[in-house]
Every structure is written in structure tokens, then in C-alpha cells.
Design a protein around this motif. Structure first.
Motif, mmCIF file in Angstrom:
data_model
loop_
_atom_site.group_PDB
_atom_site.id
_atom_site.type_symbol
_atom_site.label_atom_id
_atom_site.label_comp_id
_atom_site.label_asym_id
_atom_site.label_seq_id
_atom_site.Cartn_x
_atom_site.Cartn_y
_atom_site.Cartn_z
ATOM 1 N N TRP A 135 22.638 76.792 64.969
ATOM 2 C CA TRP A 135 21.564 76.039 65.452
ATOM 3 C C TRP A 135 21.328 75.967 66.914
ATOM 4 O O TRP A 135 22.212 76.507 67.690
ATOM 5 N N PRO A 136 20.378 75.520 67.346
ATOM 6 C CA PRO A 136 20.078 75.514 68.949
ATOM 7 C C PRO A 136 21.312 74.976 69.860
ATOM 8 O O PRO A 136 22.209 73.992 69.359
ATOM 9 N N ASP A 137 21.497 75.566 70.798
ATOM 10 C CA ASP A 137 22.765 75.194 71.871
ATOM 11 C C ASP A 137 22.231 73.560 72.072
ATOM 12 O O ASP A 137 21.052 73.328 72.328
ATOM 13 N N ASP A 274 21.569 63.319 68.498
ATOM 14 C CA ASP A 274 20.942 63.343 69.824
ATOM 15 C C ASP A 274 21.241 64.321 70.688
ATOM 16 O O ASP A 274 20.435 64.916 71.730
ATOM 17 N N GLU A 275 22.560 64.852 70.508
ATOM 18 C CA GLU A 275 23.004 65.998 71.216
ATOM 19 C C GLU A 275 23.089 67.351 70.747
ATOM 20 O O GLU A 275 23.128 68.378 71.652
ATOM 21 N N TYR A 276 22.626 67.331 69.604
ATOM 22 C CA TYR A 276 22.394 68.869 68.944
ATOM 23 C C TYR A 276 21.036 68.770 68.257
ATOM 24 O O TYR A 276 20.809 68.435 67.033
ATOM 25 N N PRO A 277 20.138 69.560 68.861
ATOM 26 C CA PRO A 277 18.677 69.644 68.161
ATOM 27 C C PRO A 277 18.751 70.482 66.992
ATOM 28 O O PRO A 277 19.574 71.466 66.868
ATOM 29 N N MET A 278 17.789 70.182 66.141
ATOM 30 C CA MET A 278 17.758 71.039 65.045
ATOM 31 C C MET A 278 16.872 72.411 65.341
ATOM 32 O O MET A 278 16.291 72.412 66.048
ATOM 33 N N PRO A 279 17.103 73.329 64.449
ATOM 34 C CA PRO A 279 16.057 74.393 64.533
ATOM 35 C C PRO A 279 14.631 74.123 64.783
ATOM 36 O O PRO A 279 14.123 73.030 64.137
ATOM 37 N N ALA A 280 13.952 74.742 65.565
ATOM 38 C CA ALA A 280 12.500 74.152 65.926
ATOM 39 C C ALA A 280 11.338 73.902 64.777
ATOM 40 O O ALA A 280 10.919 72.920 64.679
ATOM 41 N N PRO A 281 11.476 74.846 63.603
ATOM 42 C CA PRO A 281 10.535 74.381 62.695
ATOM 43 C C PRO A 281 10.842 73.260 61.848
ATOM 44 O O PRO A 281 9.965 72.268 61.376
ATOM 45 N N ALA A 282 12.231 72.936 61.540
ATOM 46 C CA ALA A 282 12.876 71.657 60.904
ATOM 47 C C ALA A 282 12.543 70.770 61.800
ATOM 48 O O ALA A 282 12.002 69.483 61.131
#
Length: 286
Positions: A135-137, A274-282
Motif C-alpha cells: 500500500w502507499p508509503d 491516519d498514518e497509513y493511507p489506503m490505495p487511492a481508488p479505495a
């Protein structure tokens, strides 16, 4: 079309088996899934669990004893019942007291995956499991992230879920009495496995394999009782539920790789969302 029966489950009872690694003051049992590796270490004070160049983040859970965790210039003293996410690169975990330290890695820790007791189960690469896609950094960058589990108790949930870029670990609430047989939760996962670490108590895992058109491929249900510490890896598509069967503190920790989208899509359920974003579409759809 060839129909593949889901693979066998793994039941790794550490108390009945020799460790896969033994170093000064540390004995480590290694159990893998398709996308994760669980390392459970019984340590003496002064023992060091080091990674010279780990390719991605990993979790450190101090069950008992204590540890000093270092990554680059970051240093954290970890008490019992705390969890720390360690950044990629060089890191070390030094035991400050005798106890049990659990580390959870992704399958990118290829040396640990290859050394796992059940490595042969994954000789075919586990094609039924979705591949590990990070998943995103974290926007604030990679660093030691430390959490005290007692700070994340919720009145409306028995789950304490943390995620990194590559893994999700659910530190379920301890159970003090056997689970009610009328309130179990049988379910399946279509394309990912579940690792269940019993760190305290005795559990019964109930598994039911799906039927295929070929009756010769059918498997009997499994009802396996296992103590602690132990790791059970439940295959994708297998109906399962678990129940603690002993009195006193019983503690089960569930492990997934990559993070689960269903849990992550529920606002407030993941403690460090709040520290680890989900993949953009989700993230846009949530």
C-alpha cells in the motif's frame, strides 16, 4: 478447467517442536504463509534479533519481558504488550529481559520464508492467494512507530488492528473464559490466508474445505486443538472459526498480508489508519 483443492492448513505447535533458528540467548520458531512470516522468539536478556537490510516494514510485538528497538537513529524501549512497526533497512531488537518477542514480516524477508518449518507447503507459490502489493508509503515517512495496546481498547469491539504498508495485525482482546459455542463466527477469505498466533491459552480451530466436482479431492473437516505458543495458517477459501477452550487468559493474534480492505474501509476500526493511507481508488470510495 482444472479445479484446485485449497491447500492444507499449517498447525505449528512451538512447544512441541525444535526452533528453526538458535542464537545466543534466543530460540526462534518460523512459520510462513504465502505473504507473511511469523517469527516467535523465546529470549534471554541481552539477546539480539537483528536484520541487516530488511526490504520492507515489519512488526515487533513484545509479549513479555522487554526490548530496545533500534532503526537508524530511532530508538524505542518497548514494554510488554506493545507493538512497534520497524522501517525498512537495518534494525535490531535487543531483549532487556527474558520473555517472548514476536516479529511479523512480509514474504519479502525471503531468507526467513525459506527457513520456515512449513516452507514445503508453498513450493507451488500459492497461486490461489492474491500477490502481496504494498500500500502507499506513510506520508510522514518510514520510522519506528510504537503503540501501547492498552491505549487502544474499545468498548464496541474486541479488535485492535494495526496496519503497515504491507501487513495487518489484529491483536484481539484476551478471553478469560471459553468462547460461547453458540456465538462462533465461521467465515471464509476468497483470496488471502489468515495466520492465527495463539500466544496464551489453548484454542480449537475448526476448518471445512469446499467441495469440488471431483469427490476424490474432498477433505474431511478438521477440528484441531492447539496450545501456546503456536501459529495456525488457514488457507484461502476454507470455512473456519476458532474458539479458546481453556480457562484464564487466552490471547489470539490474527495476521494478514497485505492489509485487508474490508477492515480498512470501516472508519475508526484500524487504530493507526491516519498514518497509513489506503490505495487511492479505495480511499476515494470509502
Amino acid at each position: 478447467m482444472t479445479v484446485q483443492q485449497p491447500r492444507s492448513a499449517t498447525y505449528a505447535a512451538h512447544y512441541d517442536t525444535a526452533p528453526q533458528q538458535q542464537d545466543a540467548g534466543a530460540r526462534t520458531w518460523l512459520t510462513r504463509g504465502a505473504n507473511f512470516v511469523v517469527a516467535v522468539s523465546q529470549v534471554e536478556a541481552g539477546a539480539v534479533l537483528a536484520r541487516d537490510a530488511n526490504p520492507d516494514e515489519y512488526f515487533v510485538f513484545v509479549h513479555s519481558g522487554g526490548a530496545r528497538i533500534q532503526a537508524g537513529a530511532d530508538l524505542i524501549d518497548a514494554a510488554p504488550e506493545t507493538v512497534t512497526i520497524v522501517p525498512p533497512g537495518a534494525s535490531r531488537v535487543e531483549a532487556t529481559a527474558a520473555g517472548t518477542i514476536v516479529r511479523v514480516f512480509s514474504n519479502r524477508a525471503a531468507d526467513l520464508a525459506a527457513a520456515s518449518a512449513n516452507q514445503a507447503v508453498y513450493a507451488d507459490g500459492a497461486p490461489e492467494v492474491a500477490p502481496l502489493v504494498p500500500w502507499p508509503d506513510p506520508p510522514a515517512g518510514f520510522k519506528l512507530r510504537h503503540y501501547v495496546l492498552a491505549d487502544h481498547v474499545r468498548p464496541d469491539s474486541n479488535m485492535r488492528i494495526f496496519r503497515s504498508t504491507n501487513l495487518m495485525v489484529n491483536f484481539l482482546a484476551k478471553r478469560l473464559v471459553p468462547r460461547d459455542v453458540h456465538k462462533l463466527s465461521p467465515h471464509t477469505h476468497a483470496d488471502f490466508e489468515q495466520g492465527s498466533l495463539a500466544i496464551q491459552g489453548t484454542y480449537a480451530h475448526h476448518l471445512r474445505w469446499p467441495w469440488t466436482p471431483d469427490m476424490d479431492m474432498w477433505k474431511e473437516d478438521e477440528h484441531v486443538e492447539i496450545g501456546s505458543p503456536s501459529v495456525t495458517v488457514i488457507p484461502a477459501k476454507v470455512l473456519h472459526t476458532s474458539r479458546n477452550v481453556s480457562q484464564g487468559d487466552c490471547w489470539l493474534i490474527d495476521i494478514f498480508g497485505p492489509p485487508r480492505m474490508d477492515f480498512s474501509s470501516k472508519p475508526g476500526l484500524v487504530c493507526n489508519a491516519d498514518e497509513y493511507p489506503m490505495p487511492a481508488p479505495a480511499a476515494a470510495a470509502a
